[in-house]
Each structure stands twice: as C-alpha cells, then as structure tokens.
Enzyme design. Structure first.
Site, PDB file in Angstrom:
ATOM      1  N   GLU A 156       5.675  16.010  -2.835  1.00 56.93           N
ATOM      2  CA  GLU A 156       4.302  15.567  -3.087  1.00 56.93           C
ATOM      3  C   GLU A 156       3.275  16.360  -2.280  1.00 56.93           C
ATOM      4  O   GLU A 156       2.098  16.388  -2.646  1.00 56.93           O
ATOM      5  CB  GLU A 156       4.176  14.054  -2.805  1.00 56.93           C
ATOM      6  CG  GLU A 156       4.899  13.237  -3.866  1.00 56.93           C
ATOM      7  CD  GLU A 156       4.973  11.741  -3.550  1.00 56.93           C
ATOM      8  OE1 GLU A 156       4.914  10.946  -4.498  1.00 56.93           O
ATOM      9  OE2 GLU A 156       5.099  11.371  -2.360  1.00 56.93           O
ATOM     10  N   GLY A 211       5.477   5.013 -10.834  1.00 57.16           N
ATOM     11  CA  GLY A 211       6.039   4.470 -12.062  1.00 57.16           C
ATOM     12  C   GLY A 211       4.949   3.731 -12.818  1.00 57.16           C
ATOM     13  O   GLY A 211       4.154   3.006 -12.228  1.00 57.16           O
ATOM     14  N   MET A 228       5.724   2.994  -3.650  1.00 57.93           N
ATOM     15  CA  MET A 228       6.362   2.444  -2.453  1.00 57.93           C
ATOM     16  C   MET A 228       5.584   2.677  -1.148  1.00 57.93           C
ATOM     17  O   MET A 228       6.124   2.415  -0.077  1.00 57.93           O
ATOM     18  CB  MET A 228       7.788   3.016  -2.318  1.00 57.93           C
ATOM     19  CG  MET A 228       8.656   2.732  -3.548  1.00 57.93           C
ATOM     20  SD  MET A 228      10.327   3.458  -3.481  1.00 57.93           S
ATOM     21  CE  MET A 228      11.057   2.534  -2.144  1.00 57.93           C
ATOM     22  N   GLU A 229       4.337   3.151  -1.236  1.00 65.33           N
ATOM     23  CA  GLU A 229       3.590   3.474  -0.006  1.00 65.33           C
ATOM     24  C   GLU A 229       2.116   3.085   0.011  1.00 65.33           C
ATOM     25  O   GLU A 229       1.537   2.893   1.093  1.00 65.33           O
ATOM     26  CB  GLU A 229       3.677   4.997   0.284  1.00 65.33           C
ATOM     27  CG  GLU A 229       5.074   5.532   0.526  1.00 65.33           C
ATOM     28  CD  GLU A 229       5.832   5.871  -0.756  1.00 65.33           C
ATOM     29  OE1 GLU A 229       5.192   5.980  -1.830  1.00 65.33           O
ATOM     30  OE2 GLU A 229       7.075   6.021  -0.702  1.00 65.33           O
ATOM     31  N   ASP A 244       7.426   8.316 -14.289  1.00 61.06           N
ATOM     32  CA  ASP A 244       8.423   7.518 -15.025  1.00 61.06           C
ATOM     33  C   ASP A 244       7.788   6.184 -15.401  1.00 61.06           C
ATOM     34  O   ASP A 244       6.662   5.902 -14.996  1.00 61.06           O
ATOM     35  CB  ASP A 244       9.676   7.286 -14.157  1.00 61.06           C
ATOM     36  CG  ASP A 244       9.332   6.568 -12.858  1.00 61.06           C
ATOM     37  OD1 ASP A 244       9.099   7.248 -11.852  1.00 61.06           O
ATOM     38  OD2 ASP A 244       9.252   5.320 -12.863  1.00 61.06           O
TER      39      ASP A 244
HETATM   40  O1  4EH Z   1       8.335   7.546  -2.466  1.00 60.73           O
HETATM   41  C1  4EH Z   1       9.005   6.814  -3.478  1.00 60.73           C
HETATM   42  C2  4EH Z   1       9.686   7.725  -4.458  1.00 60.73           C
HETATM   43  C3  4EH Z   1      10.841   7.097  -5.198  1.00 60.73           C
HETATM   44  S1  4EH Z   1      12.236   6.692  -4.208  1.00 60.73           S
HETATM   45  C4  4EH Z   1       7.974   6.072  -4.319  1.00 60.73           C
HETATM   46  N1  4EH Z   1       7.473   7.130  -5.187  1.00 60.73           N
HETATM   47  C5  4EH Z   1       8.599   8.027  -5.455  1.00 60.73           C
HETATM   48  C6  4EH Z   1       6.703   6.662  -6.340  1.00 60.73           C
HETATM   49  C7  4EH Z   1       7.484   6.184  -7.543  1.00 60.73           C
HETATM   50  C8  4EH Z   1       8.132   4.937  -7.655  1.00 60.73           C
HETATM   51  N2  4EH Z   1       8.273   3.914  -6.796  1.00 60.73           N
HETATM   52  C9  4EH Z   1       8.965   2.813  -7.216  1.00 60.73           C
HETATM   53  C10 4EH Z   1       7.672   6.832  -8.736  1.00 60.73           C
HETATM   54  N3  4EH Z   1       8.383   6.046  -9.597  1.00 60.73           N
HETATM   55  C11 4EH Z   1       8.678   4.880  -8.959  1.00 60.73           C
HETATM   56  C12 4EH Z   1       9.384   3.710  -9.337  1.00 60.73           C
HETATM   57  N4  4EH Z   1       9.515   2.705  -8.435  1.00 60.73           N
HETATM   58  N5  4EH Z   1       9.920   3.590 -10.566  1.00 60.73           N
HETATM   59  C13 4EH Z   1      13.244   8.088  -4.204  1.00 60.73           C
HETATM   60  C14 4EH Z   1      13.142   9.121  -5.079  1.00 60.73           C
HETATM   61  N6  4EH Z   1      13.945  10.165  -5.022  1.00 60.73           N
HETATM   62  C15 4EH Z   1      14.885  10.239  -4.089  1.00 60.73           C
HETATM   63  C16 4EH Z   1      15.008   9.228  -3.206  1.00 60.73           C
HETATM   64  N7  4EH Z   1      14.196   8.162  -3.271  1.00 60.73           N
END
Ligand code: 4EH
Length: 232
Positions: free
Chosen positions: A14, A80, A174-175, A198
C-alpha cells in the site's frame, strides 16, 4: 495548512507506490517499524505502513503524530466492498469509521460503542472536500460512506451483510477506525481513502491477491494528487 503530512498504509504494497514518487527519502526506524521521511513536490511527508490490524495501526498513527510531528494524516490502501455499487478498483472515502468487532452488547450498549467513545468517528470535512475536487478534475467517481474496521479479513457474505446493515457501512477493512480514534483524540485532521480489492465474499481471498497491487496503486495516485491540493 499542512506543514508535515503523514501518509499511512497497512501493508508494504500500500505504500510502495507512494515511496516510488518521493524525493530525498531517509529511513528512520522507531518502535520496531520503518518511517520514510521525504518530500512530494516540495511538501514534507512521512510515510509508513503499520502492519495489519487495529493494534498496529493505532501504534503507527500515534507515532506519526507524536514523534514525527505530522499535523495531518492521510491513509491510503485497499478495502473489501459491502455496497453493490463498489467494484474492484473503485475509490471510497470515509465520512466516518466504526469498529465492527467491538462488542459489549451484553451490557446493553450498541455494537461498536464503548462508554466515552462514539460508534462512528467522522473524518475531516475539509480533506473530504479536497478529495471531491480532485475526483472532479480527474473525472473519477468517488463514493463517500461509512467504512467499518475490525480485526478480521472478511470473506463471508453473511458477516459482510451484518456489518453493512448494523453500521450502514459501504466498505470494510482492518485499520481505518484506529487512525480515527488516534487522530480525533489528538485533534489531527485525517482522511481515509481505500480502493476496492475484493467484495468480502467467498472469493475475497483470491480477489485480494489478484487486485491488491493495482488497487493500492489507484489509491496511492489519488492520495498524491490530494497532497498537491492541500494548502501549505
Ligand atoms: O490490512 C488488511 C489486509 C487484509 S489481511 C486489511 N486490508 C487488507 C483491507 C482489506 C480487507 N479487510 C478485511 C481488503 N479486503 C478486506 C477484507 N476484509 N475482505 C491480509 C492480506 N494479505 C495477507 C495477509 N493478511
């Protein structure tokens, strides 16, 4: 307005497109993380990725403000989609952020609420307006809505729909809410931008891997255009 702007992501992917465009970058390791100080078109910035999740994001946002003295924070990353209107690559800005996994409902409180906190923390209106101006100039569609944060990668239609109805949220990640808690407590204007990677459904893991890079690039490009439009 902004004399030193923090730009934060959660994952290396990112912030890599941001680092690629900075000048005079120097690295500073602090609290087991790397902070990249540099400039973008003459504007001083500090860039860092926190690592995934609410706890790490809280730590990094706090350090960007308290140690690096940033007076504004912009988050760039992927999310997401909850809303059907949002497709991979689309941009969403948060008008507010909530914690979908914060639950003391056993005591009669609503989901996402703890005493002396708020369910939904609003982002800076001025930064949102700058984003709308940038989107207009670039002829990009920008959705504005609630973003829900929790320590879960959501890959489940049922959970996603519950978050959507409970918090009227359009996207999840998640942040973001951690950044909101820190910045609102410290009175630092903040802005959360996410490009969809996604749809938080059963294909989410696969889609995320396929679109992380391209969506992170879309978000980073937009954030840098915002930096160009922020008064110094
Ligand atoms: O930093 C986390 C990443 C996924 S965990 C949150 N980010 C990406 C946003 C995100 C997200 N969060 C929750 C994008 N799609 C999401 C979703 N649910 N469906 C991760 C990703 N790759 C490797 C390890 N952990």
């Amino acid at each position: 307005m902004g004399s030193k702007i923090a730009i934060m992501g959660a994952m290396p992917e990112e912030i890599e497109p941001l680092l690629a465009k900075l000048d005079n970058v120097s690295e500073d390791i602090y609290a087991a993380n790397t902070y990249y100080e540099g400039s973008y078109n003459g504007q001083e910035v500090v860039v860092a990725y926190s690592k995934i999740g609410k706890v790490f994001a809280t730590l990094t946002a706090t350090i960007l403000i308290e140690r690096f003295k940033c007076d504004m924070l912009l988050f760039s990353g992927v999310a997401g989609a909850i809303s059907d209107e949002l497709k991979v690559g689309d941009l969403i800005i948060a008008d507010g952020l909530c914690q979908h996994d914060l639950d003391i409902t056993a005591f009669g409180h609503p989901h996402g609420y703890v005493p002396e906190g708020e369910v939904c923390i609003p982002t800076d209106v001025n930064l949102r307006n700058i984003a709308k101006k940038v989107a207009n100039e670039k002829k990009l569609t920008l959705k504005e809505g609630v973003i829900a944060t929790g320590d879960q990668f959501v890959a489940n239609e049922e959970r996603k729909n519950w978050i959507g109805t409970t918090f009227k949220a359009d996207a999840l990640e998640m942040e973001g809410a951690s950044v909101a808690v820190v910045c609102s407590a410290l009175n630092i204007p903040f802005f959360i931008l996410r490009a969809i990677s996604d749809s938080a459904d059963m294909d989410a893991g696969f889609d995320f891997d396929a679109f992380l890079k391209s969506s992170a690039q879309i978000s980073a490009d937009f954030i840098l255009s915002m930096v160009d439009n922020i008064e110094r």
